[in-house]
Design an enzyme around this catalytic site. Structure first.
Site, PDB file in Angstrom:
ATOM      1  CE  LYS A   1      42.038  24.960  10.047  1.00  0.00           C
ATOM      2  NZ  LYS A   1      42.379  26.089  10.940  1.00  0.00           N
TER       3      LYS A   1
HETATM    4  C1  LIG Z   1      42.132  27.453  10.562  1.00  0.00           C
HETATM    5  C2  LIG Z   1      41.975  28.438  11.667  1.00  0.00           C
HETATM    6  C3  LIG Z   1      41.400  29.716  11.442  1.00  0.00           C
HETATM    7  C4  LIG Z   1      40.969  30.186  10.072  1.00  0.00           C
HETATM    8  O1  LIG Z   1      39.830  29.530   9.607  1.00  0.00           O
HETATM    9  P1  LIG Z   1      39.405  29.613   8.060  1.00  0.00           P
HETATM   10  O2  LIG Z   1      38.249  28.714   7.926  1.00  0.00           O
HETATM   11  O3  LIG Z   1      40.624  29.131   7.296  1.00  0.00           O
HETATM   12  O4  LIG Z   1      39.088  31.033   7.755  1.00  0.00           O
HETATM   13  C5  LIG Z   1      41.238  30.561  12.523  1.00  0.00           C
HETATM   14  N1  LIG Z   1      41.656  30.212  13.767  1.00  0.00           N
HETATM   15  C6  LIG Z   1      42.234  29.014  14.015  1.00  0.00           C
HETATM   16  C7  LIG Z   1      42.698  28.706  15.394  1.00  0.00           C
HETATM   17  C8  LIG Z   1      42.413  28.081  12.991  1.00  0.00           C
HETATM   18  O5  LIG Z   1      42.984  26.896  13.238  1.00  0.00           O
END
Ligand SMILES: *Cc1c(COP(=O)(O)O)cnc(C)c1O
Length: 462
Positions: free
Chosen positions: A112
């Site tokens: 993120k």
């Molecule tokens: C948020 C997140 C996901 C999922 O991603 P999306 O875009 O919501 O599908 C997967 N792995 C980690 C470690 C995350 O923080």
């Protein structure tokens, strides 16, 4: 470039407004009026260029003339200088046709950061020009809060209040929020679970007086700028493996489908992508949808990959809109019905369009742990539980051709799960080592929307 709502009931807006608004007024999600295109030559020319330059090229197509190219280039350089690997998103080869894209070299050790570091600079920049400020209220079950605090701390035009369920997130996750010393950051430990935090956020966002008084805003993954920022690593990794002269496949640990949809965006812009494997844990709404066409909520199960413990994937609305030939009325009917508790039955032609690119697979808890063990034994690499879900899905449904697995979190972010599965603790990266010593700062608050609203008002006024 103008942005329209997936529900067809809101006026088109420019890039800046789409980024600052989050949801469109009709409840839909913003998508560009037309998908910008890169030619084969333009994509080929990404080879060997610094990550930040590719990011500026991709973002530039969506921002149009609303953000000066110089400003965008500088913001991209600054955002990705915050990463602790010179490649920003390095590729590691695990097998003849399997490559890991390490998306976890940012400040909070989760993917993120890639979008949030850029979004923070972008929104602060447009607020500055507009002479406005904003207050971000964030409800987190773990990774989003840490990435948001890391990205927005110290920004001149943004205050951020991060709410987390008291006692229900890991210490590492909590410390990524609570050790920020900057004045524009506040953390609230809410006496309740994540759903209680989210309910408080929804109440606050629906409170138009509060919204106006403090410039309330959210940073969830429906923000289109986050999606675009995530499409960049599809380009850089595919080009490193020979695109656009050959197609590349991707395997994506998925929850809210932001990352998966970012792959679709890269594909629509001209990148040859042979397949996107959407990997879910036991919370398998997306895997079920791609198999059957029916998008139906399930009961949320707690897993060792908590960032994917979601049974309604917000960004699926964008794919549904595209796959139905941009039918806003059908999309509005489907997703207002879903919010009211009804399932969505994808029309056959739309399902066929989705299946031309996407396939799904889900992995249970035992399979996730087994994959962490196998990956370590076979390759010497430690995968976090989210990444393991995608590796397991790929092991069962390989190819076609070279596949990039998105490694969405650093294993050190989930030490208990890694230790339990492999018998070995993950190595903590240098940047996270001081976390345990830095002083924490947070306040406890009741699970009460009124109390949180009063807190936010006092913070924004002071
Ligand atoms: C948020 C997140 C996901 C999922 O991603 P999306 O875009 O919501 O599908 C997967 N792995 C980690 C470690 C995350 O923080």
């Amino acid at each position: 470039m103008r942005y329209i709502s997936t529900r067809g009931g809101s006026p088109a807006v420019g890039f800046v407004e789409a980024v600052l608004a989050g949801l469109a007024p009709d409840g839909g999600l913003y998508v560009p009026e037309a998908w910008p295109q890169f030619s084969i030559e333009e994509i080929a020319a990404f080879a060997g260029r610094p990550y930040a330059e590719v990011a500026a090229a991709v973002l530039g197509r969506f921002a149009g003339d609303e953000i000066a190219a110089d400003d965008l280039g500088r913001m991209c350089r600054e955002a990705y200088a915050a990463f602790d690997h010179p490649a920003v998103v390095p590729l590691v080869q695990l097998g003849p046709d399997v490559f890991l894209a390490e998306l976890f070299h940012g400040p909070s050790l989760a993917f993120k950061d890639v979008a949030m570091q850029l979004l923070a600079r972008l929104s602060d920049h447009v607020l500055e020009r507009a002479g406005r400020t904003q207050t971000i209220l964030c409800a987190t079950s773990g990774d989003t809060g840490g990435a948001a605090v890391e990205a927005f701390r110290g920004r001149a035009n943004t205050r951020i209040v991060a709410m987390f369920p008291d006692g229900r997130i890991s210490e590492v996750q909590r410390r990524f929020m609570t050790t920020a010393a900057e004045d524009n950051v506040r953390c609230l430990a809410v006496a309740g679970d994540f759903d209680a935090c989210q309910a408080i956020l929804k109440t606050a966002l629906a409170d138009s007086q509060l919204q106006k008084a403090v410039g309330l805003s959210a940073v969830n993954s429906i923000n289109f700028a986050r999606i675009v920022a995530q499409s960049v690593y599809y380009f850089t990794t595919a080009v490193a493996l020979g695109a656009p002269h050959r197609s590349v496949a991707f395997a994506v640990p998925s929850g809210n489908f932001g990352d998966g949809f970012a792959g679709y965006v890269a594909h629509r812009m001209g990148l040859p992508v042979s397949r996107i494997l959407i990997a879910t844990n036991a919370n398998d709404i997306l895997a079920r949808t791609f198999a059957t066409g029916t998008y139906a909520r399930g009961v949320v199960a707690e897993t060792q990959s908590p960032a994917m413990d979601i049974q309604s994937a917000s960004n699926f609305e964008r794919l549904f809109f595209e796959a139905t030939g941009r039918d806003g009325a059908a999309t509005a009917a489907a997703f207002t019905g879903f919010a009211a508790g009804r399932d969505i039955v994808t029309p056959p032609e739309a399902l066929a369009a989705m299946k031309a690119l996407f396939t799904g697979a889900s992995t249970d808890e035992a399979g996730t742990a087994a994959e962490m063990r196998l990956t370590l034994a076979e390759t010497g690499q430690t995968a976090d539980p989210h990444t393991a879900v995608a590796l397991s899905a790929l092991r069962r449904t390989p190819g076609p051709g070279p596949t990039v697995v998105l490694a969405t979190a650093h294993p050190a972010k989930f030490p208990e799960a890694v230790q339990a599965a492999t018998g070995q603790p993950p190595v903590t990266p240098v940047r996270a080592r001081s976390l345990a010593e830095r002083p924490e700062r947070f306040e406890r608050i009741g699970a009460d929307a009124g109390k949180v609203a009063a807190y936010v008002r006092a913070f924004a006024g002071g």
